[in-house]
Design a protein around this motif. Sequence first.
Motif, PDB file in Angstrom:
ATOM      1  N   THR A  41      -6.631   9.554 -15.259  1.00  0.00           N
ATOM      2  CA  THR A  41      -5.530   9.748 -15.334  1.00  0.00           C
ATOM      3  C   THR A  41      -4.929   9.965 -13.919  1.00  0.00           C
ATOM      4  N   VAL A  42      -5.586  10.375 -12.735  1.00  0.00           N
ATOM      5  CA  VAL A  42      -4.916  10.978 -11.944  1.00  0.00           C
ATOM      6  C   VAL A  42      -5.488  10.801 -10.837  1.00  0.00           C
ATOM      7  N   VAL A  43      -5.058   9.701  -9.819  1.00  0.00           N
ATOM      8  CA  VAL A  43      -5.721   9.288  -8.287  1.00  0.00           C
ATOM      9  C   VAL A  43      -5.156   9.648  -7.702  1.00  0.00           C
ATOM     10  N   THR A  44      -5.962  10.793  -6.215  1.00  0.00           N
ATOM     11  CA  THR A  44      -5.756  11.589  -5.617  1.00  0.00           C
ATOM     12  C   THR A  44      -6.204  10.533  -3.830  1.00  0.00           C
ATOM     13  N   PHE A  45      -5.563  10.165  -3.170  1.00  0.00           N
ATOM     14  CA  PHE A  45      -6.206   8.939  -1.909  1.00  0.00           C
ATOM     15  C   PHE A  45      -5.647  10.133  -0.813  1.00  0.00           C
ATOM     16  N   HIS A  46      -6.762  10.195   0.313  1.00  0.00           N
ATOM     17  CA  HIS A  46      -6.410  10.445   1.471  1.00  0.00           C
ATOM     18  C   HIS A  46      -6.937   9.909   1.671  1.00  0.00           C
ATOM     19  N   LEU A  47      -5.840   9.764   3.062  1.00  0.00           N
ATOM     20  CA  LEU A  47      -5.553   8.050   4.013  1.00  0.00           C
ATOM     21  C   LEU A  47      -5.730   9.417   5.429  1.00  0.00           C
ATOM     22  N   ARG A  48      -6.353   8.055   6.116  1.00  0.00           N
ATOM     23  CA  ARG A  48      -6.747   8.005   7.942  1.00  0.00           C
ATOM     24  C   ARG A  48      -5.477   8.193   8.680  1.00  0.00           C
ATOM     25  N   LYS A  49      -5.389   9.348   9.550  1.00  0.00           N
ATOM     26  CA  LYS A  49      -4.120   9.097  10.747  1.00  0.00           C
ATOM     27  C   LYS A  49      -4.298   7.431  11.585  1.00  0.00           C
ATOM     28  N   THR A  50      -2.602   6.739  11.021  1.00  0.00           N
ATOM     29  CA  THR A  50      -2.440   5.422  11.604  1.00  0.00           C
ATOM     30  C   THR A  50      -1.149   5.312  11.561  1.00  0.00           C
ATOM     31  N   THR A  51      -0.353   4.379  12.271  1.00  0.00           N
ATOM     32  CA  THR A  51       1.060   4.744  12.179  1.00  0.00           C
ATOM     33  C   THR A  51       1.179   2.956  11.853  1.00  0.00           C
ATOM     34  N   TRP A  52       2.236   3.089  11.872  1.00  0.00           N
ATOM     35  CA  TRP A  52       3.313   1.281  12.289  1.00  0.00           C
ATOM     36  C   TRP A  52       3.382   1.188  13.363  1.00  0.00           C
ATOM     37  N   SER A  53       3.687  -0.359  13.494  1.00  0.00           N
ATOM     38  CA  SER A  53       3.415  -1.046  15.287  1.00  0.00           C
ATOM     39  C   SER A  53       4.101  -0.982  15.841  1.00  0.00           C
ATOM     40  N   ASP A  54       5.330   0.276  15.623  1.00  0.00           N
ATOM     41  CA  ASP A  54       5.868   0.662  17.377  1.00  0.00           C
ATOM     42  C   ASP A  54       5.893   2.662  17.239  1.00  0.00           C
ATOM     43  N   GLY A  55       4.457   2.014  16.785  1.00  0.00           N
ATOM     44  CA  GLY A  55       3.384   3.866  16.415  1.00  0.00           C
ATOM     45  C   GLY A  55       4.695   4.894  15.872  1.00  0.00           C
ATOM     46  N   THR A  56       5.610   4.850  14.612  1.00  0.00           N
ATOM     47  CA  THR A  56       5.896   5.968  13.608  1.00  0.00           C
ATOM     48  C   THR A  56       4.651   6.425  12.918  1.00  0.00           C
ATOM     49  N   PRO A  57       4.295   7.297  12.820  1.00  0.00           N
ATOM     50  CA  PRO A  57       3.068   8.133  11.774  1.00  0.00           C
ATOM     51  C   PRO A  57       3.630   6.846  10.299  1.00  0.00           C
ATOM     52  N   ILE A  58       2.206   7.286   9.948  1.00  0.00           N
ATOM     53  CA  ILE A  58       2.546   6.205   8.631  1.00  0.00           C
ATOM     54  C   ILE A  58       1.553   8.053   7.677  1.00  0.00           C
ATOM     55  N   THR A  59       2.142   8.253   6.916  1.00  0.00           N
ATOM     56  CA  THR A  59       1.589   9.527   6.039  1.00  0.00           C
ATOM     57  C   THR A  59       2.352   9.105   4.379  1.00  0.00           C
ATOM     58  N   ALA A  60       2.005  10.591   3.750  1.00  0.00           N
ATOM     59  CA  ALA A  60       1.937  10.158   2.257  1.00  0.00           C
ATOM     60  C   ALA A  60       3.421   9.953   1.914  1.00  0.00           C
TER      61      ALA A  60
ATOM     62  N   ALA B 223      -5.769   4.424   3.444  1.00  0.00           N
ATOM     63  CA  ALA B 223      -6.740   4.970   2.401  1.00  0.00           C
ATOM     64  C   ALA B 223      -8.570   5.261   3.019  1.00  0.00           C
ATOM     65  N   GLU B 224      -8.436   6.399   3.624  1.00  0.00           N
ATOM     66  CA  GLU B 224     -10.464   6.320   3.970  1.00  0.00           C
ATOM     67  C   GLU B 224     -11.445   6.339   2.296  1.00  0.00           C
ATOM     68  N   SER B 225     -10.489   7.058   1.973  1.00  0.00           N
ATOM     69  CA  SER B 225     -10.992   7.607   0.279  1.00  0.00           C
ATOM     70  C   SER B 225     -10.167   7.984  -0.694  1.00  0.00           C
ATOM     71  N   TRP B 226     -10.909   8.731  -2.090  1.00  0.00           N
ATOM     72  CA  TRP B 226      -9.696   8.155  -3.301  1.00  0.00           C
ATOM     73  C   TRP B 226     -10.901   8.834  -4.048  1.00  0.00           C
ATOM     74  N   GLU B 227     -10.601   9.946  -4.849  1.00  0.00           N
ATOM     75  CA  GLU B 227     -11.036   9.954  -5.551  1.00  0.00           C
ATOM     76  C   GLU B 227     -10.321  10.039  -7.596  1.00  0.00           C
ATOM     77  N   ARG B 228     -10.775   9.878  -8.571  1.00  0.00           N
ATOM     78  CA  ARG B 228      -9.894  10.045  -9.654  1.00  0.00           C
ATOM     79  C   ARG B 228     -10.400  11.405 -10.503  1.00  0.00           C
ATOM     80  N   SER B 229      -9.753  11.701 -11.404  1.00  0.00           N
ATOM     81  CA  SER B 229      -9.391  13.001 -12.526  1.00  0.00           C
ATOM     82  C   SER B 229     -10.439  12.980 -13.113  1.00  0.00           C
ATOM     83  N   ALA B 230     -10.908  13.816 -14.038  1.00  0.00           N
ATOM     84  CA  ALA B 230     -12.276  13.648 -14.983  1.00  0.00           C
ATOM     85  C   ALA B 230     -11.327  12.556 -16.105  1.00  0.00           C
ATOM     86  N   ASP B 231     -10.264  12.802 -16.000  1.00  0.00           N
ATOM     87  CA  ASP B 231      -9.466  11.693 -17.260  1.00  0.00           C
ATOM     88  C   ASP B 231      -9.194  11.156 -17.042  1.00  0.00           C
TER      89      ASP B 231
END
Length: 527
Positions: free
Chosen positions: A88-107, A78-86
């Motif tokens: 209770t919710v964390v939102t992560f923003h992922l960088r574009k990266t892959t596994w060692s075999d080239g398979t994308p890592i996504t949400a 995750a490049e960055s994240w933020e929490r909701s006002a209360d």
Amino acid sequence: MKKLSVWVLALCAAVLCFSACGKKSASGAEFIISNGAEPQSIDPTQIEGVPEHRIFLALFEGLVDYDVKTCEAVPGVAESWERSADNTVVTFHLRKTTWSDGTPITAKTFVDSWLYYMSPKTAAVYGYMPALVIKGAKEYNEGKAPESSVGIRAVDDYTFEVTLVGPVPYAVDMMAHYAFAPLPMHAIEKYGSEWIKKENFVGNGPFVLESWVPQDKLTVVPNGKYWNKENIFLSRITFLPIEDSVTSYNKYKNGEIDWNSSSAHIPPDLIDEVVLRDDYQCAPYLGSYYAFFNVNNKTLKDVRVRKALILALDTKELVEKVTKGGELATGAFVPEMAGYTPPKGFSFNPEEAKKLLAEAGYPNGKGFPVLTYIFNTNEKHKKTAEWVQQQWKKNLGINVELQNMEWNSFLTKRQANDFEIARAGWIGDYKDPSNFLELLTTGSGNNDGRYNSPEFDKLVSDAARMPAGPERMKVLEKAESIAIGRDAAVIPMYIYVSQCLIDLNKWDGWYSNVLDIHSYTGLKPKK
């Protein structure tokens, strides 16, 4: 997070440097670690120990990583994240990266991985950890609710959302732990449990598996697909499973090891020599050394017996005459930390111990069954076990047998609740008292003694739903007083200090910290 209290800062009056030999190569330097034990596995769902965690940090990376100095969360996948006002919710923003075999890592990778990890079919030892903080996850982990009830979702390919049970102030910091790691589900689905073999292995950390020869060594080499590969300066890391602390120390002195880690331990008989070395690193450590009672045992079910066994141990003598490494004798389970003052627990009182044992039906130890105390192979654990045996004989008149076991066999026996009394140690995964107390909750994969208290469980659960502050800490303090005071669930002995050897005049990028967690990113020989 961060800030242990003043007493911790005073634990080590030791020099701060390190001793090691860098083996230069065309692509960097090889780094050799004495890792203390043969790893259980390299599958994040099948590990629980510090030696395994050290290897995990080379092979995998979660949403966040540990800051090398503070151990607080820093960006990982995750490049960055933020929490909701209360909060209770964390939102992560992922960088574009892959596994060692080239398979994308996504949400979706994180959704699938976390559900797999928490599934009751997987039976991960740490499955309870995310289940305690993610909304709906506890019921899913217990097999009482479907996957759809768990508060995690992929908003889009690179946005991952986590809904918590409450504000959970430590939530993001704890997500650096392998209980929250992404898993290569495509490899797991293809190879099953064989996915961790060298020819099938897929990871997303700074290194990938090169070789694994059981009882000899495990080696990793740089992952060319790692997003931060520009800051990887080592050409290879070798993990040696040396259980004998004297052997490890001698190899270090001979230049065969670069980092004699805390898992390798300093030989107790040589501590006076070691502390004089310029490369000896002694630092505050957020860890507790204790022993489990099997509360299902017919003798140990009696709380009077458990209290008697605790009261008969002079832990001050243990740290001053046996371990001698700056450890702090304690009657509490949780180390003191910012905002948290643990209950005092029991203090050495042999007369009260004899009285309680007599009340339980064993006057002067008469008729008390011979119990077995198990520990894993290590000179320090052996000396501690022998000391416990002598204390109980001297102060209570009872006999205890000792059983020394290899690391993996020891963990298997403990996890199966197939013991009477067992050595244990807990090193913080993040800097919050809940991390220690949660392992004593009912159903916790680390609750090897099977302590069970609905009142204790509720307090720990309530604290997870509270915002940070004094009131939350009071709830946790009350929980500990129940488990350690009223119920005598475990035998607290001392608070750790981390002790290891590495030459900081030769290596750059290694820093002492309270969790003794060290990143391999940025680690390199000094010029």
